[in-house]
Design a protein around this motif. Structure first.
Motif, short mmCIF file in Angstrom:
data_model
loop_
_atom_site.label_atom_id
_atom_site.label_comp_id
_atom_site.label_asym_id
_atom_site.label_seq_id
_atom_site.Cartn_x
_atom_site.Cartn_y
_atom_site.Cartn_z
N PRO A 1 -5.38 2.28 -3.15
CA PRO A 1 -4.79 1.03 -2.63
C PRO A 1 -5.18 0.73 -1.19
CG PRO A 1 -3.14 2.28 -3.84
CD PRO A 1 -4.35 3.15 -3.74
N ILE A 2 -5.33 1.75 -0.34
CA ILE A 2 -5.67 1.49 1.06
C ILE A 2 -7.06 0.86 1.19
CG2 ILE A 2 -6.45 3.89 1.32
CD1 ILE A 2 -5.68 3.71 4.26
N GLY B 1 -1.22 3.74 4.28
CA GLY B 1 -2.00 4.51 3.31
C GLY B 1 -1.98 6.00 3.59
N ALA C 1 -6.87 -2.77 -0.19
CA ALA C 1 -6.22 -3.72 0.71
C ALA C 1 -7.11 -4.08 1.90
CB ALA C 1 -4.89 -3.14 1.21
N THR D 1 1.08 3.79 -3.24
CA THR D 1 0.48 5.09 -2.99
C THR D 1 1.49 6.24 -3.08
OG1 THR D 1 -1.10 4.03 -1.48
CG2 THR D 1 -0.94 6.42 -1.37
N VAL E 1 0.83 -1.20 0.00
CA VAL E 1 0.00 0.00 0.00
C VAL E 1 0.87 1.26 0.00
CG1 VAL E 1 -1.70 1.31 1.33
CG2 VAL E 1 -1.94 -1.17 1.10
N ILE F 1 -1.90 -1.07 7.77
CA ILE F 1 -2.36 -0.68 6.44
C ILE F 1 -2.84 0.76 6.45
CG2 ILE F 1 -4.15 -1.11 4.70
CD1 ILE F 1 -3.92 -4.08 5.35
#
Length: 503
Positions: free
Chosen positions: A337-338, A423, A341, A312, A308, A419
């Motif tokens: 992406p965050i 992010g 995921a 990012t 992530v 995560i």
């Protein structure tokens, strides 16, 4: 100043008449319709036998107690003492406190009272409801004994005593629970275990002010050092060989009645990555798998957050061929992406939880088929990229390599805040999260012992026992950090002197 004195409450009602005793019992057990109160006439003596019917082994009651009682001929000298010697049960004892009699009946005792005597006689004839020994479910092993603890405390103590044939093994009894008492046993080797650890654990158990303790998992949460921490501080195992092996190393075990798991304390973070199979394999193979579990922990916690963070904020560290492939994979994904995921991680946790709650065969099918079908559908629908599915799957598989279910769950939960930090702040966020975890681990203790032993405080002599499994002939010392009464398992010099039969 006037001294105020309080009289101790009188809890005995003996001697008494049988009718008065019956009235007292029926008043106490008003809502219990299974109270059995029978009066027998033996010549010039009246005897009452009373108990709770469904708690009693009726075969033992008839053969070992009632039959000898009714066949007794010496009625002129019939007293509690003579009756205690006449009935062929060695577990009988005198009781004259009515509160103790009430509690004994709930524990499965049968009481005999001779009219106008000063005490009653109790015999423990509890019916044992227990399942047979079976294979472990949560700690599956390939090598070693294939037996797990059961809900019977007597069976678990028998397994412990069978594995440790030593007079130094202590199974100390403690009753926990004010309203619903439950028997707990502290197991340790008196000639090895640290006395301070024994006293600390015993004091914590005795100081508990609770109605009841449902299971060993609940007991751990009541007596552990840091109840708000996500990391488990006591090891919970259903394997008798792991339980006894830990006791022989100088640790302390706890067995709880009606619980199929044992507790081991004190423990460190690294204890949760050890497996009994490490002992049964050759030392180099066991060491490899132990180091593989430590690597798997790092992969499980940091792999998805690293993806992530890189996708990012840090495209520049991705090789160009991989960056092209990654761009093509994410071309149709509308989410950052965050979010992508976290969505996949939640999906993995849902599948795992559903598989655990379903029957065994259905649960395995649900986990495999559900993961393949949902993952493929998510990629085709453009909800996620196929590269992220690979990373999330690797992270999930890595978390399942931990022998301890509690520690594996902790590692899976840690991924979510990592995560989020990745992010929001990229690799800097991952470093902040890692620092916070390390600081938290440095503050944790288990039964007053540092949780990161032997890293903190550092002890180089214990490092080889933590991250590696030494050959048995070289592992002569127990953990120095534990400050045990006896540090040596055997004489290392004598082991080196091997002689053939013709020498």
């Amino acid at each position: 100043m006037r001294r105020i004195t309080t009289k101790k409450r009188k809890t005995t009602i003996f001697p008494t008449k049988l009718t008065q005793l019956e009235t007292r019992l029926k008043k106490r057990f008003t809502n219990n319709h299974d109270l059995s109160y029978t009066i027998y006439q033996l010549e010039n003596k009246r005897i009452a036998v009373f108990y709770i019917t469904y708690l009693i082994d009726t075969n033992k009651l008839e053969a070992s107690l009632l039959q000898p009682l009714l066949e007794k001929k010496e009625t002129l000298s019939l007293t509690s003492a003579s009756l205690l010697n006449h009935i062929p049960l060695s577990s009988g004892k005198i009781e004259n406190q009515i509160d103790h009699i009430f509690r004994g009946m709930l524990l499965g005792d049968v009481f005999i009272y001779i009219e106008d005597e000063a005490e009653a006689i109790s015999y423990p004839l509890k019916k044992d409801e227990k399942r047979d020994l079976s294979k472990p479910e949560t700690e599956s092993v390939v090598l070693g004994p294939q037996i797990a603890f059961t809900e019977s405390l007597a069976t678990n103590m028998n397994l412990t005593r069978k594995a440790i044939l030593s007079n130094d093994l202590v199974l100390e009894k403690i009753m926990i629970g004010k309203r619903f008492p439950k028997e707990v046993r502290i197991a340790y080797i008196s000639s090895i275990a640290n006395q301070e650890d024994i006293n600390t654990l015993r004091q914590r158990l005795k100081d508990l002010e609770v109605d009841s303790v449902e299971d060993s998992s609940v007991l751990i949460q009541l007596i552990e050092d840091h109840s708000l921490s996500i990391f488990p501080q006591f090891y919970e195992t259903e394997l008798p060989d792991r339980f006894t092996y830990s006791i022989c190393k100088g640790r302390i075990g706890v067995l709880v009645d009606n619980s199929p798991t044992g507790i081991v304390a004190p423990t460190s973070l690294f204890s949760f990555f050890e497996s009994t199979e490490d002992l049964y394999m050759r030392w180099n193979i066991g060491s490899f798998f132990r180091m593989l579990r430590f690597l798997a922990m790092l992969i499980s916690v940091f792999l998805t957050p690293f993806y992530v963070a890189v996708v990012t904020y840090h495209y520049e560290i991705i090789p160009t061929p991989l960056l092209i492939s990654l761009g093509q994979s994410r071309a149709n994904v509308p989410f950052p992406p965050i979010f992508e995921a976290i969505l996949l991680e939640l999906l993995i946790e849902l599948l795992r939880e559903a598989g655990a709650r379903l029957p065994t065969k259905v649960g395995q099918t649900m986990g495999i088929v559900g993961g393949v079908v949902v993952g493929t559908a998510a990629v085709q629908a453009g909800l996620t990229s196929n590269i992220l599915i690979i990373f999330v799957t690797l992270s999930a598989l890595a978390s399942f390599t931990v022998p301890s279910y509690l520690m594996g769950t902790t590692i899976r939960i840690l991924r979510f805040p990592m995560i989020l930090l990745a992010g929001l702040l990229g690799i800097i966020g991952i470093m902040l999260g890692a620092c916070f975890i390390i600081i938290h681990l440095l503050k944790l203790t288990s039964l007053g012992r540092p949780y990161l032993t032997p890293i903190y405080p550092f002890n180089w002599q214990d490092l080889n026992k933590t991250f590696f499994r030494l050959p048995h002939h070289m592992d002569s010392k127990r953990f120095i950090s534990s400050r045990l009464k006896d540090l040596y398992r055997f004489n290392k010099e004598k082991v080196k002197k091997k002689k053939d039969i013709d020498e």
